[in-house]
Structure formats: structure tokens, C-alpha cells
Design a protein around this motif. Sequence first.
Motif, PDB file in Angstrom:
ATOM      1  N   PHE A 149       0.780  -1.236   0.000  1.00  0.00           N
ATOM      2  CA  PHE A 149       0.000   0.000   0.000  1.00  0.00           C
ATOM      3  C   PHE A 149       0.818   1.296   0.000  1.00  0.00           C
ATOM      4  O   PHE A 149       0.308   2.340  -0.393  1.00  0.00           O
ATOM      5  N   VAL A 150       2.053   1.271   0.481  1.00  0.00           N
ATOM      6  CA  VAL A 150       2.789   2.501   0.773  1.00  0.00           C
ATOM      7  C   VAL A 150       3.860   2.773  -0.291  1.00  0.00           C
ATOM      8  O   VAL A 150       4.653   1.880  -0.608  1.00  0.00           O
ATOM      9  N   PRO A 151       3.897   3.994  -0.847  1.00  0.00           N
ATOM     10  CA  PRO A 151       4.961   4.342  -1.803  1.00  0.00           C
ATOM     11  C   PRO A 151       6.341   4.269  -1.139  1.00  0.00           C
ATOM     12  O   PRO A 151       6.479   4.509   0.068  1.00  0.00           O
ATOM     13  N   LEU A 152       7.351   3.968  -1.927  1.00  0.00           N
ATOM     14  CA  LEU A 152       8.714   3.779  -1.433  1.00  0.00           C
ATOM     15  C   LEU A 152       9.177   4.917  -0.531  1.00  0.00           C
ATOM     16  O   LEU A 152       9.718   4.680   0.546  1.00  0.00           O
ATOM     17  N   LYS A 153       8.942   6.160  -0.924  1.00  0.00           N
ATOM     18  CA  LYS A 153       9.476   7.286  -0.149  1.00  0.00           C
ATOM     19  C   LYS A 153       8.857   7.406   1.234  1.00  0.00           C
ATOM     20  O   LYS A 153       9.425   8.035   2.116  1.00  0.00           O
ATOM     21  N   HIS A 154       7.702   6.770   1.463  1.00  0.00           N
ATOM     22  CA  HIS A 154       7.050   6.843   2.770  1.00  0.00           C
ATOM     23  C   HIS A 154       7.193   5.560   3.595  1.00  0.00           C
ATOM     24  O   HIS A 154       6.757   5.532   4.742  1.00  0.00           O
ATOM     25  N   ARG A 155       7.795   4.523   3.034  1.00  0.00           N
ATOM     26  CA  ARG A 155       7.839   3.232   3.740  1.00  0.00           C
ATOM     27  C   ARG A 155       8.577   3.296   5.066  1.00  0.00           C
ATOM     28  O   ARG A 155       8.121   2.740   6.053  1.00  0.00           O
ATOM     29  N   LEU A 156       9.726   3.939   5.077  1.00  0.00           N
ATOM     30  CA  LEU A 156      10.489   4.000   6.322  1.00  0.00           C
ATOM     31  C   LEU A 156       9.695   4.740   7.401  1.00  0.00           C
ATOM     32  O   LEU A 156       9.659   4.307   8.558  1.00  0.00           O
ATOM     33  N   ALA A 157       9.038   5.830   7.046  1.00  0.00           N
ATOM     34  CA  ALA A 157       8.254   6.581   8.034  1.00  0.00           C
ATOM     35  C   ALA A 157       7.097   5.746   8.569  1.00  0.00           C
ATOM     36  O   ALA A 157       6.830   5.742   9.773  1.00  0.00           O
ATOM     37  N   VAL A 158       6.406   5.018   7.691  1.00  0.00           N
ATOM     38  CA  VAL A 158       5.301   4.158   8.132  1.00  0.00           C
ATOM     39  C   VAL A 158       5.833   3.085   9.073  1.00  0.00           C
ATOM     40  O   VAL A 158       5.284   2.850  10.154  1.00  0.00           O
ATOM     41  N   VAL A 159       6.907   2.447   8.667  1.00  0.00           N
ATOM     42  CA  VAL A 159       7.492   1.404   9.510  1.00  0.00           C
ATOM     43  C   VAL A 159       7.943   1.989  10.844  1.00  0.00           C
ATOM     44  O   VAL A 159       7.731   1.383  11.897  1.00  0.00           O
ATOM     45  N   GLN A 160       8.546   3.162  10.822  1.00  0.00           N
ATOM     46  CA  GLN A 160       9.023   3.746  12.073  1.00  0.00           C
ATOM     47  C   GLN A 160       7.867   4.154  12.991  1.00  0.00           C
ATOM     48  O   GLN A 160       8.014   4.107  14.208  1.00  0.00           O
ATOM     49  N   CYS A 161       6.729   4.531  12.428  1.00  0.00           N
ATOM     50  CA  CYS A 161       5.568   4.835  13.278  1.00  0.00           C
ATOM     51  C   CYS A 161       5.080   3.573  13.976  1.00  0.00           C
ATOM     52  O   CYS A 161       4.823   3.575  15.179  1.00  0.00           O
ATOM     53  N   VAL A 162       4.974   2.486  13.222  1.00  0.00           N
ATOM     54  CA  VAL A 162       4.616   1.201  13.834  1.00  0.00           C
ATOM     55  C   VAL A 162       5.728   0.797  14.800  1.00  0.00           C
ATOM     56  O   VAL A 162       5.477   0.225  15.856  1.00  0.00           O
ATOM     57  N   ALA A 163       6.941   1.139  14.433  1.00  0.00           N
ATOM     58  CA  ALA A 163       8.095   0.701  15.196  1.00  0.00           C
ATOM     59  C   ALA A 163       8.296   1.428  16.519  1.00  0.00           C
ATOM     60  O   ALA A 163       9.205   1.057  17.251  1.00  0.00           O
ATOM     61  N   ILE A 164       7.490   2.415  16.825  1.00  0.00           N
ATOM     62  CA  ILE A 164       7.651   3.036  18.147  1.00  0.00           C
ATOM     63  C   ILE A 164       7.538   1.958  19.216  1.00  0.00           C
ATOM     64  O   ILE A 164       8.344   1.896  20.139  1.00  0.00           O
ATOM     65  N   VAL A 165       6.583   1.063  19.055  1.00  0.00           N
ATOM     66  CA  VAL A 165       6.442  -0.052  20.006  1.00  0.00           C
ATOM     67  C   VAL A 165       7.655  -0.976  19.894  1.00  0.00           C
ATOM     68  O   VAL A 165       8.229  -1.395  20.895  1.00  0.00           O
ATOM     69  N   TRP A 166       8.049  -1.294  18.655  1.00  0.00           N
ATOM     70  CA  TRP A 166       9.214  -2.153  18.431  1.00  0.00           C
ATOM     71  C   TRP A 166      10.479  -1.495  18.988  1.00  0.00           C
ATOM     72  O   TRP A 166      11.306  -2.144  19.628  1.00  0.00           O
ATOM     73  N   ASN A 167      10.653  -0.189  18.754  1.00  0.00           N
ATOM     74  CA  ASN A 167      11.818   0.532  19.261  1.00  0.00           C
ATOM     75  C   ASN A 167      11.843   0.532  20.781  1.00  0.00           C
ATOM     76  O   ASN A 167      12.902   0.439  21.399  1.00  0.00           O
ATOM     77  N   CYS A 168      10.676   0.648  21.380  1.00  0.00           N
ATOM     78  CA  CYS A 168      10.566   0.575  22.834  1.00  0.00           C
ATOM     79  C   CYS A 168      11.087  -0.782  23.307  1.00  0.00           C
ATOM     80  O   CYS A 168      11.895  -0.870  24.227  1.00  0.00           O
ATOM     81  N   TYR A 169      10.643  -1.852  22.650  1.00  0.00           N
ATOM     82  CA  TYR A 169      11.093  -3.207  22.996  1.00  0.00           C
ATOM     83  C   TYR A 169      12.601  -3.336  22.775  1.00  0.00           C
ATOM     84  O   TYR A 169      13.320  -3.841  23.639  1.00  0.00           O
ATOM     85  N   LEU A 170      13.092  -2.901  21.603  1.00  0.00           N
ATOM     86  CA  LEU A 170      14.523  -3.026  21.308  1.00  0.00           C
ATOM     87  C   LEU A 170      15.367  -2.234  22.300  1.00  0.00           C
ATOM     88  O   LEU A 170      16.417  -2.704  22.745  1.00  0.00           O
ATOM     89  N   SER A 171      14.923  -1.033  22.638  1.00  0.00           N
ATOM     90  CA  SER A 171      15.665  -0.221  23.584  1.00  0.00           C
ATOM     91  C   SER A 171      15.735  -0.913  24.938  1.00  0.00           C
ATOM     92  O   SER A 171      16.805  -0.995  25.559  1.00  0.00           O
ATOM     93  N   TRP A 172      14.598  -1.424  25.370  1.00  0.00           N
ATOM     94  CA  TRP A 172      14.568  -2.143  26.654  1.00  0.00           C
ATOM     95  C   TRP A 172      15.476  -3.372  26.582  1.00  0.00           C
ATOM     96  O   TRP A 172      16.288  -3.606  27.477  1.00  0.00           O
ATOM     97  N   LYS A 173      15.369  -4.159  25.513  1.00  0.00           N
ATOM     98  CA  LYS A 173      16.129  -5.389  25.363  1.00  0.00           C
ATOM     99  C   LYS A 173      17.628  -5.098  25.261  1.00  0.00           C
ATOM    100  O   LYS A 173      18.440  -5.732  25.919  1.00  0.00           O
ATOM    101  N   ALA A 174      17.986  -4.120  24.434  1.00  0.00           N
ATOM    102  CA  ALA A 174      19.395  -3.823  24.199  1.00  0.00           C
ATOM    103  C   ALA A 174      20.069  -3.150  25.392  1.00  0.00           C
ATOM    104  O   ALA A 174      21.276  -3.286  25.578  1.00  0.00           O
ATOM    105  N   ASN A 175      19.306  -2.448  26.210  1.00  0.00           N
ATOM    106  CA  ASN A 175      19.897  -1.706  27.326  1.00  0.00           C
ATOM    107  C   ASN A 175      19.728  -2.395  28.668  1.00  0.00           C
ATOM    108  O   ASN A 175      20.158  -1.867  29.688  1.00  0.00           O
ATOM    109  N   ARG A 176      19.123  -3.555  28.664  1.00  0.00           N
ATOM    110  CA  ARG A 176      19.004  -4.349  29.886  1.00  0.00           C
ATOM    111  C   ARG A 176      20.374  -4.919  30.229  1.00  0.00           C
ATOM    112  O   ARG A 176      21.064  -5.435  29.382  1.00  0.00           O
ATOM    113  N   ILE A 177      20.734  -4.830  31.454  1.00  0.00           N
ATOM    114  CA  ILE A 177      22.062  -5.353  31.868  1.00  0.00           C
ATOM    115  C   ILE A 177      21.911  -6.768  32.370  1.00  0.00           C
ATOM    116  O   ILE A 177      21.024  -7.177  32.992  1.00  0.00           O
TER     117      ILE A 177
END
Length: 177
Positions: A149-177
Motif C-alpha cells: 500500500f505505501v509508496p517507497l518514499k514513505h515506507r520508512l516513516a510508516v514502519v518507524q511509526c509502527v516501530a515506536i512499540v518495536w523501538n521501545c522493545y529493542l531499547s529495553w532489550k538492548a539496554n538491559r544489563i
Amino acid sequence: MAALRRGCGRLLARRPAAAQALTAGALMGAGDVIAQQLVERRGWHGHHSSRTAKMVVIGCCFVGPVVGGWYRVLDRLVLGTTKAVAVKKMVLDQGAFAPCFLGCFLAITGAMNGLSLQENWAKIQQDYTAALATNYCIWPPVQVANFYFVPLKHRLAVVQCVAIVWNCYLSWKANRI
């Protein structure tokens, strides 16, 4: 707000790579703030601003350029806009790109957090499999929709909007000691 949207649109049209890098950095930072405040419940006094800054840098210098570049390569490798093409792109994305990208992300985060080579390798071994399994729960349906559905120039932005939850998980996972 309209002026901000127009300015972002102009930046995306004139300098798509820069716009994608800035978007990824901002959203990686947002994911880290959410991780620290909602998941880890640090409160603002316990918030690690340097950690958020590192996630912004990783987003601007690694996530944005690499994922944006990958989407351009993927569009050249698999031509078309049908549902079957979207599924092929998702299979390539999740089968080839995601495992490599995730390993690199964890390694870069560990290095930026000052881990030694041995500590970083142990952390990657500890976190990689669970993070990749979580990736496979979230990203395949998102990517099929994104590629269809998404044109190439907007794909990263769409993914990054969905990825706020994913980024939250990655940040927690990567920064856990």
C-alpha cells in the motif's frame, strides 16, 4: 502543524535520505523514552538522557540509512506492486535482512554502551533469539501491508511509526544489563 507537515514534505522530496534518517532518529528516541518511562518506570528524575541520545544517533546514523537503502534495493530486486510481490518482498525482508539488521543493531548498541567485545558478544547471544522471535510476531503482516500500500518514499516513516512499540522493545532489550 500544517507548516511542519509541509516542511517535512519538502525535505522528503528534496533530500529523502536525510528526511528518513531524521525520522528514524526521532522515532528511535521516542521509543527509548517510552521504554524508560512506561516499561522500566524510571520517572523523569531517573531518566537516562544519554541513553535516549544514543538511540537517536543509532536511528539517524544506522537505522534510517540502512533501512531506507534496503527498501530501495528491495524495490529494484522485486519489481511490481501486486500482493504476490508484496509477499515476496516481505519474505526477503524478514528472511534475509531482518536477522542481519537485528544482529548489527544489538552489536552497535552494545558498543555504544561501552561493552567490551566479549561482553557485547555475550549480550547478543543472550538477546538475539528472543528479539528475532518477537520480530517475527510483529513485522511480517506490517511489511506486507507496507510493501503493498505505501509508496517507497514513505515506507520508512510508516514502519518507524509502527516501530515506536518495536523501538521501545529493542531499547529495553538492548539496554538491559
